[in-house]
Design a protein around this motif. Structure first.
Motif, PDB file in Angstrom:
ATOM      1  N   ASN A  67      46.345  55.532 -12.708  1.00  0.00           N
ATOM      2  CA  ASN A  67      45.143  55.064 -13.397  1.00  0.00           C
ATOM      3  C   ASN A  67      45.339  53.736 -14.106  1.00  0.00           C
ATOM      4  N   GLN A  68      46.595  53.365 -14.379  1.00  0.00           N
ATOM      5  CA  GLN A  68      46.844  52.117 -15.095  1.00  0.00           C
ATOM      6  C   GLN A  68      47.791  51.228 -14.304  1.00  0.00           C
ATOM      7  N   LYS A 123      48.784  41.180  -6.184  1.00  0.00           N
ATOM      8  CA  LYS A 123      48.862  40.813  -4.770  1.00  0.00           C
ATOM      9  C   LYS A 123      49.403  41.956  -3.921  1.00  0.00           C
ATOM     10  N   GLY A 124      49.517  43.133  -4.533  1.00  0.00           N
ATOM     11  CA  GLY A 124      49.887  44.330  -3.783  1.00  0.00           C
ATOM     12  C   GLY A 124      51.356  44.667  -3.763  1.00  0.00           C
ATOM     13  N   MET A 125      52.142  44.148  -4.727  1.00  0.00           N
ATOM     14  CA  MET A 125      53.568  44.437  -4.742  1.00  0.00           C
ATOM     15  C   MET A 125      53.808  45.730  -5.513  1.00  0.00           C
ATOM     16  N   THR A 134      47.239  60.525   2.421  1.00  0.00           N
ATOM     17  CA  THR A 134      45.785  60.358   2.472  1.00  0.00           C
ATOM     18  C   THR A 134      45.194  60.843   1.154  1.00  0.00           C
ATOM     19  N   GLY A 135      43.916  60.562   0.963  1.00  0.00           N
ATOM     20  CA  GLY A 135      43.231  61.069  -0.218  1.00  0.00           C
ATOM     21  C   GLY A 135      43.015  60.006  -1.279  1.00  0.00           C
ATOM     22  N   ALA A 141      45.207  53.841  -1.642  1.00  0.00           N
ATOM     23  CA  ALA A 141      44.291  53.821  -2.786  1.00  0.00           C
ATOM     24  C   ALA A 141      44.941  53.123  -3.978  1.00  0.00           C
ATOM     25  N   PHE A 142      46.226  53.373  -4.177  1.00  0.00           N
ATOM     26  CA  PHE A 142      46.964  52.734  -5.262  1.00  0.00           C
ATOM     27  C   PHE A 142      47.023  51.219  -5.033  1.00  0.00           C
TER      28      PHE A 142
END
Length: 394
Positions: A67-68, A123-125, A134-135, A141-142
């Protein structure tokens, strides 16, 4: 026989523990930086280890939460649960890379990590241990959450540059500080199964507006620890819904909200229309029964000091969510308080609450004597944050 069986069992556990090697960063075939963990996730059990190999450029590994994302996961003591130092590696270094080891102690839930180098998480690191494939809480999702933060950072950076070009620096006690861009933004917060919209002041490098827990966590700050003129710790990182409990143990102190530019003056004296929290003077009690609590409902930096005579000028100041990468860091706040030396500090006020057992003390500078009442240890409760945030986050 029992001892032998236990030894054999322990040996089996040690043998079964696995290690996973993960590369952090590096260069591609064109010597462009790779902003990725490789692999991006592993599946592990308790006792397994992950060895992070820091390759070219300058990276870190910090544990976070789903969540953070892009903010450190903190312990009850407001310390990062796991955070490596930055490891700068030259482009021409091809071996003997620095390493850090993470030991898995909880395999019952996904564990989340990121690189805290500026903009790298956005940037997705990112990296995970035991994430679903999945899910709603999968690795993808993260990653999407991290990329969304990156988009917000890019937009904010562009707006901040345009805004800063039209502003003049602030000057405090003869020192110049660049203006700080802190727009009021509206953000959608997702926490567990709940989703809501909140409006708050967005400061660079401040934590996201997502609570750490449903009712927040409590950060304990000792006032006058070991008879010293200090707050311990002197600064913390706190999320909305968190509570900061100031425990008064020795002498006679206050915790009083101020501003960065005027560390030793009450907030309402320097910022018309803003009323800050103020505990009033609280004589310390060694049994920790005298305390004052502040509820956090915003993510912007919050500055405070002790208005006992001379204390602020000796550096008895405190901050919530300071940006220690900017010119307005906590160390700069301390330096400014000492430069002003508390000579303009002060202000009268009293802690909230009712009951018997009043205690009194004298204020600093031009302050009048103030009193505060201790009720079962609770001196008062202050709510920090803009009114919109209070309504939405509580």
């Amino acid at each position: 026989m029992l001892t032998k069986a236990l030894l054999l069992s322990s040996a089996a556990l040690l043998v079964s523990a696995a290690n996973y090697d993960v590369n952090v960063g590096g260069l591609d075939s064109s010597t462009n930086p790779i902003l990725k963990f490789n692999p991006e996730f592993v599946n592990a059990v308790v006792g397994d280890t992950v060895t992070f190999h820091f390759q070219q450029k300058n990276h870190s590994v910090v544990q976070t939460s789903f969540n953070q994302v892009c903010s450190p996961l903190l312990s009850e003591q407001s310390q990062p649960v796991f955070a490596t130092q930055f490891h700068p590696v030259a482009n021409d270094q091809t071996s003997d890379f620095p390493t850090e080891v993470y030991t898995v102690t909880d395999a019952s839930k996904p564990l989340w990590f990121y690189c805290s180098q500026k903009s790298h998480c956005g940037k997705g690191m990112i990296f995970s241990i035991n994430c679903p494939t999945t899910g709603d809480n999968s690795l993808d999702a993260f990653r999407n959450r991290a990329l969304a933060i990156g988009q917000q950072e890019a937009a904010a950076s562009s707006s901040a540059a345009a805004w800063s070009a039209t502003m003049t620096p602030d000057v405090y006690a003869g020192q110049t500080y660049p203006p700080i861009y802190h727009p009021t933004v509206t953000s959608t917060v997702v926490f567990g199964t709940s989703t809501w919209t909140t409006t708050y002041e967005s400061w660079e490098n401040s934590p996201p507006p997502t609570p750490v827990a449903e009712n927040g966590v409590t950060h304990t700050v000792i006032v006058g620890n070991n008879n010293l003129i200090t707050y311990d710790p002197p600064s913390i990182v706190a999320a909305p819904r968190d509570t900061v409990r100031f425990v008064f143990q020795t002498r006679n102190h206050t915790i009083t909200q101020s501003s960065f530019g005027n560390p030793c003056r009450k907030l309402e004296f320097t910022n018309p229309g803003e009323i800050g929290f103020d505990s009033g003077f609280v004589p310390g009690k060694p049994d920790s029964s005298a305390f004052y609590e502040v509820k956090v409902n915003d993510t912007k930096p919050i500055w405070a000091y002790c208005r006992q005579t001379g204390h602020c000028g000796q550096g008895m100041v405190f901050a919530i969510n300071p940006d220690d990468t900017s010119a307005r860091s906590f160390s700069a706040f301390v330096s400014l308080a000492k430069t002003i030396n508390g000579t303009t500090g002060g202000g009268s006020g009293s802690g909230s609450g009712s009951g018997s057992g009043s205690t009194s003390g004298s204020g600093s500078g031009n302050a009048a004597p103030a009193t505060s009442s201790v009720v079962g240890g609770l001196v008062g409760v202050a709510v920090v944050g803009v009114s919109a945030a209070v309504a939405l986050l509580l």
